[in-house]
Design a protein around this motif. Structure first.
Motif, PDB file in Angstrom:
ATOM      1  N   ARG A 146      -0.519  -1.090  -2.346  1.00 14.80           N
ATOM      2  CA  ARG A 146       0.018  -1.618  -1.081  1.00 14.80           C
ATOM      3  C   ARG A 146       1.304  -0.897  -0.690  1.00 14.80           C
ATOM      4  N   ARG A 147       2.121  -0.575  -1.689  1.00 11.79           N
ATOM      5  CA  ARG A 147       3.387   0.087  -1.406  1.00 11.79           C
ATOM      6  C   ARG A 147       3.220   1.582  -1.118  1.00 11.79           C
ATOM      7  N   LEU A 148       2.132   2.170  -1.605  1.00  7.27           N
ATOM      8  CA  LEU A 148       1.882   3.579  -1.352  1.00  7.27           C
ATOM      9  C   LEU A 148       1.135   3.810  -0.048  1.00  7.27           C
ATOM     10  N   ARG A 149       0.466   2.746   0.452  1.00  7.57           N
ATOM     11  CA  ARG A 149      -0.323   2.879   1.679  1.00  7.57           C
ATOM     12  C   ARG A 149       0.594   3.158   2.857  1.00  7.57           C
ATOM     13  N   PRO A 150       0.305   4.172   3.674  1.00  5.71           N
ATOM     14  CA  PRO A 150       1.159   4.471   4.830  1.00  5.71           C
ATOM     15  C   PRO A 150       1.210   3.303   5.809  1.00  5.71           C
ATOM     16  N   GLU A 151       2.368   3.093   6.359  1.00  7.36           N
ATOM     17  CA  GLU A 151       2.534   2.005   7.319  1.00  7.36           C
ATOM     18  C   GLU A 151       1.765   2.310   8.601  1.00  7.36           C
ATOM     19  N   ARG A 152       1.014   1.322   9.090  1.00  6.29           N
ATOM     20  CA  ARG A 152       0.312   1.492  10.375  1.00  6.29           C
ATOM     21  C   ARG A 152       1.279   1.243  11.517  1.00  6.29           C
ATOM     22  N   PRO A 153       1.310   2.124  12.509  1.00  2.38           N
ATOM     23  CA  PRO A 153       2.206   1.883  13.653  1.00  2.38           C
ATOM     24  C   PRO A 153       1.770   0.634  14.411  1.00  2.38           C
ATOM     25  N   THR A 154       2.718  -0.136  14.801  1.00  2.00           N
ATOM     26  CA  THR A 154       2.406  -1.364  15.535  1.00  2.00           C
ATOM     27  C   THR A 154       2.025  -1.026  16.967  1.00  2.00           C
ATOM     28  N   ALA A 155       1.354  -1.963  17.638  1.00  2.24           N
ATOM     29  CA  ALA A 155       0.899  -1.722  19.010  1.00  2.24           C
ATOM     30  C   ALA A 155       2.026  -1.842  20.023  1.00  2.24           C
ATOM     31  N   ALA A 156       3.095  -2.502  19.661  1.00  7.48           N
ATOM     32  CA  ALA A 156       4.169  -2.775  20.615  1.00  7.48           C
ATOM     33  C   ALA A 156       4.742  -1.512  21.247  1.00  7.48           C
TER      34      ALA A 156
ATOM     35  N   GLY B  20       4.577   2.129 -16.239  1.00 13.06           N
ATOM     36  CA  GLY B  20       3.482   2.961 -15.768  1.00 13.06           C
ATOM     37  C   GLY B  20       3.211   2.814 -14.287  1.00 13.06           C
ATOM     38  N   TYR B  21       3.235   1.578 -13.798  1.00  7.55           N
ATOM     39  CA  TYR B  21       2.880   1.343 -12.398  1.00  7.55           C
ATOM     40  C   TYR B  21       4.048   1.528 -11.432  1.00  7.55           C
ATOM     41  N   THR B  22       5.275   1.572 -11.934  1.00  3.77           N
ATOM     42  CA  THR B  22       6.416   1.833 -11.052  1.00  3.77           C
ATOM     43  C   THR B  22       6.796   3.308 -11.045  1.00  3.77           C
ATOM     44  N   ASP B  23       6.206   4.087 -11.934  1.00  6.71           N
ATOM     45  CA  ASP B  23       6.522   5.512 -12.018  1.00  6.71           C
ATOM     46  C   ASP B  23       6.123   6.226 -10.726  1.00  6.71           C
ATOM     47  N   GLY B  24       7.026   7.052 -10.234  1.00  5.49           N
ATOM     48  CA  GLY B  24       6.734   7.843  -9.043  1.00  5.49           C
ATOM     49  C   GLY B  24       7.049   7.160  -7.725  1.00  5.49           C
ATOM     50  N   LEU B  25       7.406   5.894  -7.750  1.00  5.20           N
ATOM     51  CA  LEU B  25       7.757   5.185  -6.515  1.00  5.20           C
ATOM     52  C   LEU B  25       9.207   5.465  -6.138  1.00  5.20           C
ATOM     53  N   GLY B  26       9.496   5.346  -4.839  1.00  4.53           N
ATOM     54  CA  GLY B  26      10.882   5.433  -4.401  1.00  4.53           C
ATOM     55  C   GLY B  26      11.683   4.273  -4.974  1.00  4.53           C
ATOM     56  N   ARG B  27      13.007   4.404  -4.971  1.00  7.49           N
ATOM     57  CA  ARG B  27      13.835   3.401  -5.645  1.00  7.49           C
ATOM     58  C   ARG B  27      13.616   1.993  -5.122  1.00  7.49           C
ATOM     59  N   SER B  28      13.561   1.818  -3.812  1.00  8.19           N
ATOM     60  CA  SER B  28      13.419   0.466  -3.262  1.00  8.19           C
ATOM     61  C   SER B  28      12.069  -0.135  -3.638  1.00  8.19           C
ATOM     62  N   ASN B  29      11.010   0.653  -3.543  1.00  5.73           N
ATOM     63  CA  ASN B  29       9.689   0.156  -3.925  1.00  5.73           C
ATOM     64  C   ASN B  29       9.604  -0.099  -5.422  1.00  5.73           C
ATOM     65  N   ARG B  30      10.255   0.765  -6.200  1.00  8.56           N
ATOM     66  CA  ARG B  30      10.234   0.600  -7.650  1.00  8.56           C
ATOM     67  C   ARG B  30      10.922  -0.698  -8.063  1.00  8.56           C
ATOM     68  N   VAL B  31      12.071  -0.943  -7.465  1.00  6.87           N
ATOM     69  CA  VAL B  31      12.818  -2.164  -7.796  1.00  6.87           C
ATOM     70  C   VAL B  31      12.042  -3.403  -7.370  1.00  6.87           C
ATOM     71  N   ALA B  32      11.455  -3.354  -6.170  1.00  7.37           N
ATOM     72  CA  ALA B  32      10.695  -4.505  -5.663  1.00  7.37           C
ATOM     73  C   ALA B  32       9.485  -4.790  -6.538  1.00  7.37           C
ATOM     74  N   LEU B  33       8.762  -3.734  -6.919  1.00  6.58           N
ATOM     75  CA  LEU B  33       7.578  -3.932  -7.749  1.00  6.58           C
ATOM     76  C   LEU B  33       7.956  -4.408  -9.144  1.00  6.58           C
ATOM     77  N   GLU B  34       9.023  -3.851  -9.691  1.00  5.16           N
ATOM     78  CA  GLU B  34       9.488  -4.285 -11.016  1.00  5.16           C
ATOM     79  C   GLU B  34       9.854  -5.768 -11.002  1.00  5.16           C
ATOM     80  N   THR B  35      10.523  -6.198  -9.954  1.00  8.41           N
ATOM     81  CA  THR B  35      10.919  -7.605  -9.835  1.00  8.41           C
ATOM     82  C   THR B  35       9.698  -8.516  -9.834  1.00  8.41           C
TER      83      THR B  35
END
Length: 218
Positions: free
Chosen positions: A184-194, A145-160
């Motif tokens: 956390r995995r669905l939250r858009p990445e914040r651009p770094t200040a660098a 249920g919680y891995t449904d709809g995630l991209g493959r890399s996020n799905r595998v990481a969350l499943e693990t």
């Protein structure tokens, strides 16, 4: 200590309160006399629970095999051809008959078919953990249920991560962990200040080089 296998595979004659012919017997007979201690008794219950998980995994594999068999013969079941990786195009007759024999609504039968497909094709590690009795069917449903709809890399990481936690948590506790991890995995990445700092520095250097006095221009 006797094997749990012996304890969990006894016949009806060993059921507390029943004799071989179904007659009432004293409560102290049956399983009550068969355990050496509480540890052995609890282990016997755990062995049955692991067996139930293994049977749930076997049902998922069989269910997916049935779905694929029906999908390969659309002319027999009045259903369009469906790819093994897609849950769409289920034959109405399959859904109807499964719902009837499993004594569940047709919507629940469809959910079970799709769950089985996901376990077999997308979550083989969760299926293996279920077959080995390391997690329960409820844990497996939570992971799916919680891995449904995630991209493959996020799905595998969350499943693990969830498979590791599932061995020592209840399905409810696992759900809390899964919710936080999924968000956390669905939250858009914040651009770094660098990059911003580097861009500002580059612009400043350009202004300095363009000024005849060497001082910054506005």
């Amino acid at each position: 200590m006797r094997s749990n296998k012996v304890l969990v595979t006894r016949g009806p004659a060993d059921v507390p309160g029943q004799s071989a012919r179904g007659a009432a017997v004293p409560r102290e007979s049956g399983f009550a006399k068969g355990f050496a201690d509480l540890t052995e008794a609890v282990d016997a219950v755990a062995a049955v629970d692991a067996l139930l998980s293994s049977l749930a995994a076997s049902r998922a594999v069989l269910m997916e095999s049935v779905r694929e068999w029906v999908a390969d013969q659309p002319e027999l079941f009045d259903a369009p051809e469906a790819d093994a990786e897609e849950p769409t195009g289920l034959a109405p007759e399959l859904v109807e008959r499964l719902a009837r024999v499993l004594r569940m609504p047709e919507s629940s039968a469809v959910a079970l078919i799709e769950e089985s497909r996901a376990l077999v094709h997308e979550h083989p590690r969760t299926l293996a953990a279920l077959r080995g009795g390391h997690i329960t069917h409820a844990h497996a449903q939570t992971i799916l249920g919680y891995t449904d709809g995630l991209g493959r890399s996020n799905r595998v990481a969350l499943e693990t991560r969830l498979l590791k936690r599932a061995r020592s948590t209840t399905p409810g506790e696992l759900s809390l962990v899964a919710r936080v991890e999924r968000e956390r995995r669905l939250r858009p990445e914040r651009p770094t200040a660098a990059p911003v700092v580097r861009q500002a520095a580059a612009a400043r250097r350009q202004r300095l080089s363009a000024s005849p006095t060497g001082r910054p221009t506005r």
